[in-house]
Enzyme design. Structure first.
Site, PDB file in Angstrom:
ATOM      1  N   VAL A  72      14.729   4.283   0.709  1.00 23.41           N
ATOM      2  CA  VAL A  72      14.830   3.043   0.926  1.00 23.41           C
ATOM      3  C   VAL A  72      15.467   2.747  -0.715  1.00 23.41           C
ATOM      4  CG1 VAL A  72      13.413   2.052   2.696  1.00 23.41           C
ATOM      5  CG2 VAL A  72      12.569   1.738   0.076  1.00 23.41           C
ATOM      6  N   SER A 148       1.435  -7.947  -3.827  1.00 19.92           N
ATOM      7  CA  SER A 148       0.929  -7.509  -4.515  1.00 19.92           C
ATOM      8  C   SER A 148       0.292  -8.936  -4.654  1.00 19.92           C
ATOM      9  CB  SER A 148       0.729  -6.741  -5.312  1.00 19.92           C
ATOM     10  OG  SER A 148      -1.026  -6.340  -6.349  1.00 19.92           O
ATOM     11  N   TYR A 161       5.555  -2.794 -11.676  1.00 22.39           N
ATOM     12  CA  TYR A 161       4.778  -3.162 -10.956  1.00 22.39           C
ATOM     13  C   TYR A 161       4.268  -4.438 -10.426  1.00 22.39           C
ATOM     14  CZ  TYR A 161       1.308  -2.863  -6.641  1.00 22.39           C
ATOM     15  OH  TYR A 161       0.883  -2.821  -5.826  1.00 22.39           O
ATOM     16  N   LYS A 165       6.701  -7.210  -8.454  1.00 19.32           N
ATOM     17  CA  LYS A 165       5.793  -7.916  -6.927  1.00 19.32           C
ATOM     18  C   LYS A 165       6.149  -9.112  -6.945  1.00 19.32           C
ATOM     19  CE  LYS A 165       3.641  -4.639  -4.618  1.00 19.32           C
ATOM     20  NZ  LYS A 165       5.299  -4.128  -3.533  1.00 19.32           N
TER      21      LYS A 165
HETATM   22  N1  LIG Z   1      -3.392  -0.333  -1.423  1.00 16.51           N
HETATM   23  C1  LIG Z   1      -3.568  -1.851  -2.121  1.00 16.51           C
HETATM   24  O1  LIG Z   1      -4.847  -2.062  -2.818  1.00 16.51           O
HETATM   25  C2  LIG Z   1      -2.323  -2.378  -2.251  1.00 16.51           C
HETATM   26  C3  LIG Z   1      -2.237  -3.842  -2.842  1.00 16.51           C
HETATM   27  C4  LIG Z   1      -1.443  -4.101  -2.751  1.00 16.51           C
HETATM   28  C5  LIG Z   1      -0.367  -4.197  -2.996  1.00 16.51           C
HETATM   29  N2  LIG Z   1      -0.237  -3.141  -1.667  1.00 16.51           N
HETATM   30  C6  LIG Z   1       1.459  -2.292  -1.403  1.00 16.51           C
HETATM   31  O2  LIG Z   1       1.835  -2.374  -0.490  1.00 16.51           O
HETATM   32  C7  LIG Z   1       2.521  -1.353   0.140  1.00 16.51           C
HETATM   33  C8  LIG Z   1       1.959  -0.262   0.878  1.00 16.51           C
HETATM   34  O3  LIG Z   1       0.932   0.194  -0.269  1.00 16.51           O
HETATM   35  P1  LIG Z   1      -0.162   1.445   0.269  1.00 16.51           P
HETATM   36  O4  LIG Z   1      -1.389   1.303  -0.639  1.00 16.51           O
HETATM   37  O5  LIG Z   1       0.093   1.456   2.060  1.00 16.51           O
HETATM   38  O6  LIG Z   1       0.278   2.607  -0.347  1.00 16.51           O
HETATM   39  P2  LIG Z   1       0.783   4.618   0.086  1.00 16.51           P
HETATM   40  O7  LIG Z   1       0.848   4.818  -0.839  1.00 16.51           O
HETATM   41  O8  LIG Z   1      -0.205   4.595   1.095  1.00 16.51           O
HETATM   42  O9  LIG Z   1       2.690   4.163   1.301  1.00 16.51           O
HETATM   43  C9  LIG Z   1       3.131   3.174   0.901  1.00 16.51           C
HETATM   44  C10 LIG Z   1       4.361   4.532   2.070  1.00 16.51           C
HETATM   45  O10 LIG Z   1       5.823   3.672   1.518  1.00 16.51           O
HETATM   46  C11 LIG Z   1       6.647   4.871   1.165  1.00 16.51           C
HETATM   47  N3  LIG Z   1       7.774   5.040   0.272  1.00 16.51           N
HETATM   48  C12 LIG Z   1       7.544   4.861  -0.851  1.00 16.51           C
HETATM   49  N4  LIG Z   1       8.665   4.532  -1.422  1.00 16.51           N
HETATM   50  C13 LIG Z   1       9.629   5.163  -0.387  1.00 16.51           C
HETATM   51  C14 LIG Z   1      10.795   4.752  -1.113  1.00 16.51           C
HETATM   52  N5  LIG Z   1      11.516   5.455  -2.130  1.00 16.51           N
HETATM   53  N6  LIG Z   1      11.625   5.172   0.726  1.00 16.51           N
HETATM   54  C15 LIG Z   1      11.043   5.222   1.613  1.00 16.51           C
HETATM   55  N7  LIG Z   1       9.269   5.421   1.623  1.00 16.51           N
HETATM   56  C16 LIG Z   1       9.351   5.045   0.405  1.00 16.51           C
HETATM   57  C17 LIG Z   1       5.790   6.095   0.973  1.00 16.51           C
HETATM   58  O11 LIG Z   1       6.118   7.371   1.313  1.00 16.51           O
HETATM   59  C18 LIG Z   1       4.197   6.165   2.050  1.00 16.51           C
HETATM   60  O12 LIG Z   1       4.633   6.489   3.092  1.00 16.51           O
HETATM   61  C19 LIG Z   1       2.642  -1.567  -0.800  1.00 16.51           C
HETATM   62  O13 LIG Z   1       4.070  -2.441  -1.236  1.00 16.51           O
HETATM   63  C20 LIG Z   1       2.106  -1.192  -1.981  1.00 16.51           C
HETATM   64  O14 LIG Z   1       2.489  -2.072  -3.176  1.00 16.51           O
HETATM   65  C21 LIG Z   1      -0.967  -2.394  -1.562  1.00 16.51           C
END
Ligand SMILES: NC(=O)c1ccc[n+]([C@@H]2O[C@H](COP(=O)([O-])OP(=O)(O)OC[C@H]3O[C@@H](n4cnc5c(N)ncnc54)[C@H](O)[C@@H]3O)[C@@H](O)[C@H]2O)c1
Length: 257
Positions: A72, A148, A161, A165
């Protein structure tokens, strides 16, 4: 009519609609893709990782899942991703889930941690929304960005981050303001600690997991499906008068003592 405990309202349906979900290979993105496919949408998933597990989970569901390999942060890949979604005939919802977290003290928090956080967490959702906007204006669609709790509270060693966010929440309000007159809504969700591959390193031992649990009013960690529920609500007609909003999905972590 007699009150009843039984749920009488049908669940939101996305039958006949197209939903673009980034980061759909795993974690929260996968849960969102599956939720929309369960409810009838054609989901176009964009991820740099292989999305075959998501595709396998969606097989047999009322909707469909199409996988597009895309980084992306690459403008050409974003264009192709949105085009692929538009090739279905319409784009109703864009869900920007792809994100990264980098933990690095300020002194070394330049280059990779900062630049990459800006590119993935902020510039990419902006570009995707901008590319999709003409299609969303046609359908009166919706954008849901994934922020987040760290969009709202600070955290040491996570300048990139926290900043991106907070930025994506601002972007959400800007999109709501600019697209609102065409009936396009833009909202965000701000998850707390959700068990996904991203958070595995932060909860690798029992003591760390316990600390994270203890911080939330509900005294537990969250599941990706609990984020997907709020995302699908915000994308649905049930949220037809909600725009520019960020909804915490954090078990009371950020707001409850
Ligand atoms: N897990 C948590 O506790 C949490 C908390 C707050 C916010 N978030 C947010 O939720 C979202 C998803 O997090 P998650 O925990 O599922 O993470 P994850 O790392 O398990 O999944 C993230 C996905 O994004 C994809 N990705 C990353 N960079 C990319 C790029 N340049 N191009 C295409 N795809 C890309 C990865 O390949 C992966 O499949 C993120 O934005 C994260 O900041 C997660």
């Amino acid at each position: 009519m007699e009150p009843t405990d039984e749920r009488t309202e049908p669940e939101p349906t996305f039958a006949g609609e197209t939903v673009l979900v980034t980061g759909a290979a795993r974690g929260i993105g996968r849960a969102c893709a599956v939720r929309f496919a369960e409810r009838g949408a054609t989901v176009v998933g964009g991820d740099r990782l292989d999305q075959s597990e998501t595709a396998a989970t969606c097989a047999g569901l009322p909707g469909a899942f199409e996988s597009v390999t895309a980084d992306v942060t690459d403008p050409a890949a974003v264009e192709a991703l949105v085009e692929r979604a538009a090739d279905t005939g319409r784009v109703d919802t864009v869900v920007n889930v792809a994100g990264i977290v980098a933990r690095e003290p300020l002194a070394t928090h330049d280059g990779e941690p900062w630049e990459r956080s800006v590119a993935v967490n902020l510039t990419a959702p902006f570009r995707i929304a901008r590319e999709a906007a003409p299609h969303l204006r046609t359908t009166g669609g919706a954008v849901v960005n994934v922020s987040s709790i760290y969009g709202q509270i600070g955290a040491a060693e996570r300048a990139g981050y926290v900043s991106t966010k907070a930025g994506v929440e601002g972007l959400t309000r800007a999109l709501a303001a600019e697209l609102g007159e065409d009936g396009v809504r833009a909202n965000a969700v701000a998850p707390g600690f959700i068990e996904t591959p991203m958070t595995e390193p932060y909860a690798e031992d029992d003591a760390a997991r316990e600390r994270f649990r203890e911080r939330a009013a509900l005294k537990r960690l969250g599941d990706p499906e609990e984020v997907a529920s709020v995302v699908s609500f915000l994308a649905s007609d049930d949220a037809s008068f909600v725009t520019g909003e960020t909804v915490l999905v954090d078990g009371g972590r950020a707001t409850v003592e």
